[in-house]
Design a protein around this motif. Structure first.
Motif, PDB file in Angstrom:
ATOM      1  N   SER A  70      49.421  55.884  30.270  1.00 22.85           N
ATOM      2  CA  SER A  70      48.214  55.398  31.169  1.00 22.85           C
ATOM      3  C   SER A  70      47.422  54.480  30.576  1.00 22.85           C
ATOM      4  N   GLN A  71      47.170  54.382  29.559  1.00 21.05           N
ATOM      5  CA  GLN A  71      46.515  53.474  28.599  1.00 21.05           C
ATOM      6  C   GLN A  71      47.331  51.994  28.644  1.00 21.05           C
ATOM      7  N   LYS A  72      48.513  52.356  28.436  1.00 20.77           N
ATOM      8  CA  LYS A  72      49.610  51.062  28.334  1.00 20.77           C
ATOM      9  C   LYS A  72      49.428  50.282  29.683  1.00 20.77           C
ATOM     10  N   ARG A  73      49.562  51.338  30.724  1.00 26.55           N
ATOM     11  CA  ARG A  73      49.736  51.082  32.188  1.00 26.55           C
ATOM     12  C   ARG A  73      48.133  49.958  32.328  1.00 26.55           C
ATOM     13  N   ALA A  74      47.137  50.546  32.069  1.00 26.86           N
ATOM     14  CA  ALA A  74      45.802  49.930  32.379  1.00 26.86           C
ATOM     15  C   ALA A  74      45.953  48.717  31.776  1.00 26.86           C
ATOM     16  N   LYS A  75      46.282  48.527  30.229  1.00 27.95           N
ATOM     17  CA  LYS A  75      46.185  47.269  29.779  1.00 27.95           C
ATOM     18  C   LYS A  75      47.067  46.232  30.470  1.00 27.95           C
ATOM     19  N   GLU A  76      48.283  46.583  30.961  1.00 28.37           N
ATOM     20  CA  GLU A  76      49.251  45.569  31.698  1.00 28.37           C
ATOM     21  C   GLU A  76      48.436  45.254  33.111  1.00 28.37           C
ATOM     22  N   ALA A  77      47.844  46.266  33.910  1.00 32.38           N
ATOM     23  CA  ALA A  77      47.228  45.970  34.898  1.00 32.38           C
ATOM     24  C   ALA A  77      45.983  44.877  34.810  1.00 32.38           C
ATOM     25  N   THR A  78      45.280  45.165  33.718  1.00 36.83           N
ATOM     26  CA  THR A  78      44.210  44.014  33.291  1.00 36.83           C
ATOM     27  C   THR A  78      44.929  42.747  32.999  1.00 36.83           C
ATOM     28  N   GLN A  79      46.175  42.699  32.089  1.00 37.22           N
ATOM     29  CA  GLN A  79      46.695  41.488  32.001  1.00 37.22           C
ATOM     30  C   GLN A  79      47.211  40.720  33.365  1.00 37.22           C
ATOM     31  N   GLY A  80      47.635  41.550  34.164  1.00 38.75           N
ATOM     32  CA  GLY A  80      48.205  40.966  35.438  1.00 38.75           C
ATOM     33  C   GLY A  80      46.964  40.332  36.061  1.00 38.75           C
ATOM     34  N   ILE A  81      45.619  40.993  36.203  1.00 39.23           N
ATOM     35  CA  ILE A  81      44.693  40.459  36.775  1.00 39.23           C
ATOM     36  C   ILE A  81      44.126  38.952  36.210  1.00 39.23           C
ATOM     37  N   VAL A  82      44.186  39.185  34.700  1.00 42.03           N
ATOM     38  CA  VAL A  82      43.880  37.741  34.071  1.00 42.03           C
ATOM     39  C   VAL A  82      44.980  36.573  34.408  1.00 42.03           C
ATOM     40  N   GLU A  83      46.152  37.026  34.384  1.00 42.45           N
ATOM     41  CA  GLU A  83      46.984  36.132  35.022  1.00 42.45           C
ATOM     42  C   GLU A  83      47.026  35.568  36.370  1.00 42.45           C
ATOM     43  N   ALA A  84      46.685  36.586  37.104  1.00 43.43           N
ATOM     44  CA  ALA A  84      46.429  36.165  38.541  1.00 43.43           C
ATOM     45  C   ALA A  84      45.355  35.201  38.638  1.00 43.43           C
ATOM     46  N   ILE A  85      44.480  35.374  37.776  1.00 46.20           N
ATOM     47  CA  ILE A  85      42.933  34.278  37.920  1.00 46.20           C
ATOM     48  C   ILE A  85      43.568  33.055  37.519  1.00 46.20           C
ATOM     49  N   LYS A  86      44.340  33.223  36.337  1.00 46.58           N
ATOM     50  CA  LYS A  86      44.806  31.641  36.002  1.00 46.58           C
ATOM     51  C   LYS A  86      45.840  31.088  37.020  1.00 46.58           C
ATOM     52  N   TRP A  87      46.527  31.873  37.808  1.00 48.91           N
ATOM     53  CA  TRP A  87      47.322  31.223  38.941  1.00 48.91           C
ATOM     54  C   TRP A  87      46.532  30.473  39.583  1.00 48.91           C
ATOM     55  N   LEU A  88      45.309  30.690  40.086  1.00 50.15           N
ATOM     56  CA  LEU A  88      44.317  30.111  40.930  1.00 50.15           C
ATOM     57  C   LEU A  88      44.384  28.628  40.766  1.00 50.15           C
ATOM     58  N   GLU A  89      44.429  28.329  39.385  1.00 45.14           N
ATOM     59  CA  GLU A  89      44.706  26.644  39.001  1.00 45.14           C
ATOM     60  C   GLU A  89      45.491  25.884  39.818  1.00 45.14           C
ATOM     61  N   ASP A  90      46.590  26.659  40.140  1.00 46.60           N
ATOM     62  CA  ASP A  90      47.845  26.019  40.524  1.00 46.60           C
ATOM     63  C   ASP A  90      48.249  26.234  42.110  1.00 46.60           C
ATOM     64  N   VAL A  91      46.973  26.739  42.720  1.00 47.17           N
ATOM     65  CA  VAL A  91      47.449  27.047  44.192  1.00 47.17           C
ATOM     66  C   VAL A  91      46.914  25.866  45.240  1.00 47.17           C
ATOM     67  N   ASP A  92      47.582  25.923  46.288  1.00 46.39           N
ATOM     68  CA  ASP A  92      47.129  25.084  47.349  1.00 46.39           C
ATOM     69  C   ASP A  92      45.992  25.682  48.444  1.00 46.39           C
ATOM     70  N   ALA A  93      46.478  26.809  48.742  1.00 42.34           N
ATOM     71  CA  ALA A  93      45.703  27.708  49.512  1.00 42.34           C
ATOM     72  C   ALA A  93      45.882  29.067  49.393  1.00 42.34           C
ATOM     73  N   VAL A  94      44.949  29.715  49.622  1.00 45.75           N
ATOM     74  CA  VAL A  94      44.882  31.298  49.390  1.00 45.75           C
ATOM     75  C   VAL A  94      44.500  32.177  50.439  1.00 45.75           C
ATOM     76  N   VAL A  95      45.049  33.277  50.562  1.00 44.71           N
ATOM     77  CA  VAL A  95      45.046  34.225  51.727  1.00 44.71           C
ATOM     78  C   VAL A  95      44.329  35.456  51.072  1.00 44.71           C
ATOM     79  N   VAL A  96      43.162  35.539  51.187  1.00 42.24           N
ATOM     80  CA  VAL A  96      42.588  36.848  50.552  1.00 42.24           C
ATOM     81  C   VAL A  96      42.560  37.767  51.537  1.00 42.24           C
ATOM     82  N   VAL A  97      43.166  39.116  50.857  1.00 38.38           N
ATOM     83  CA  VAL A  97      43.095  40.166  51.826  1.00 38.38           C
ATOM     84  C   VAL A  97      42.167  41.095  51.419  1.00 38.38           C
ATOM     85  N   VAL A  98      41.369  41.546  52.279  1.00 40.16           N
ATOM     86  CA  VAL A  98      40.323  42.712  51.834  1.00 40.16           C
ATOM     87  C   VAL A  98      40.672  43.936  52.947  1.00 40.16           C
ATOM     88  N   ASP A  99      40.363  44.993  52.344  1.00 32.44           N
ATOM     89  CA  ASP A  99      40.245  46.078  53.194  1.00 32.44           C
ATOM     90  C   ASP A  99      39.021  46.581  53.781  1.00 32.44           C
TER      91      ASP A  99
END
Ligand SMILES: Nc1nc2c(ncn2[C@@H]2O[C@H](COP(=O)(O)OP(=O)(O)OP(=O)(O)O)[C@@H](O)[C@H]2O)c(=O)[nH]1
Ligand SMILES: [Mg+2]
Length: 130
Positions: A26-55
């Motif tokens: 679980s601790q390993k998975r939580a670390k990976e999930a955090t890394q995924g979010i960091v990467e997602a935020i980095k990707w925002l540098e390269d996008v032309d448009a964003v679809v934000v999906v909210v609940d």
């Protein structure tokens, strides 16, 4: 097209343990999930448009929504907000609209396919702004 992981501000390894994962895993998975979010935020540098999906059943004025959307506004990135889960009684598209007055909001149910035509139309309009 990039499907980012859901951007959360809080990842608790104990939440993974509730899904029958062992503590170490679980601790390993939580670390990976955090890394995924960091990467997602980095990707925002390269996008032309964003679809934000909210609940649409959840409070749209969360810290994370305000931070992410504020960031997109500051960068002048075209955004379409999708208020998902309108099949649920608690869903409040008007509240999502009030939270993001800068953007077009389209209410859908990904689960039962409600309003998909309007969604595709909005994506087409969004693409023109990119
Ligand atoms: N009632 C309802 N539930 C939905 C709808 N769309 C998704 N869900 C449920 O919401 C949960 C999360 O859906 P996901 O598609 O994994 O959401 P996600 O934002 O891609 O999540 P991550 O990629 O893990 O961050 C699942 O339990 C889905 O079944 C919907 O339109 N209506
Ligand atoms: Mg996902």
């Amino acid at each position: 097209m990039i499907d980012t992981p859901g951007i959360a501000t809080k990842i608790d390894y104990e939440d993974f343990m509730k899904h029958k994962m062992k503590k170490k895993a679980s601790q390993k998975r939580a670390k990976e999930a955090t890394q995924g979010i960091v990467e997602a935020i980095k990707w925002l540098e390269d996008v032309d448009a964003v679809v934000v999906v909210v609940d649409a059943t959840q409070n749209p004025y969360s810290q994370v929504n305000i931070t992410i959307v504020g960031n997109l506004i500051a960068r002048n990135i075209p955004v379409l907000v999708v208020a998902n889960k309108i099949d649920l009684k608690k869903a409040d598209v008007k509240k999502v609209e009030a939270a993001f007055p800068e953007y077009e909001v389209v209410g859908i149910s990904a689960k039962n396919g409600k309003n998909m035509d309007e969604f595709y139309e909005s994506v087409f309009e969004l693409s023109k702004k990119a």
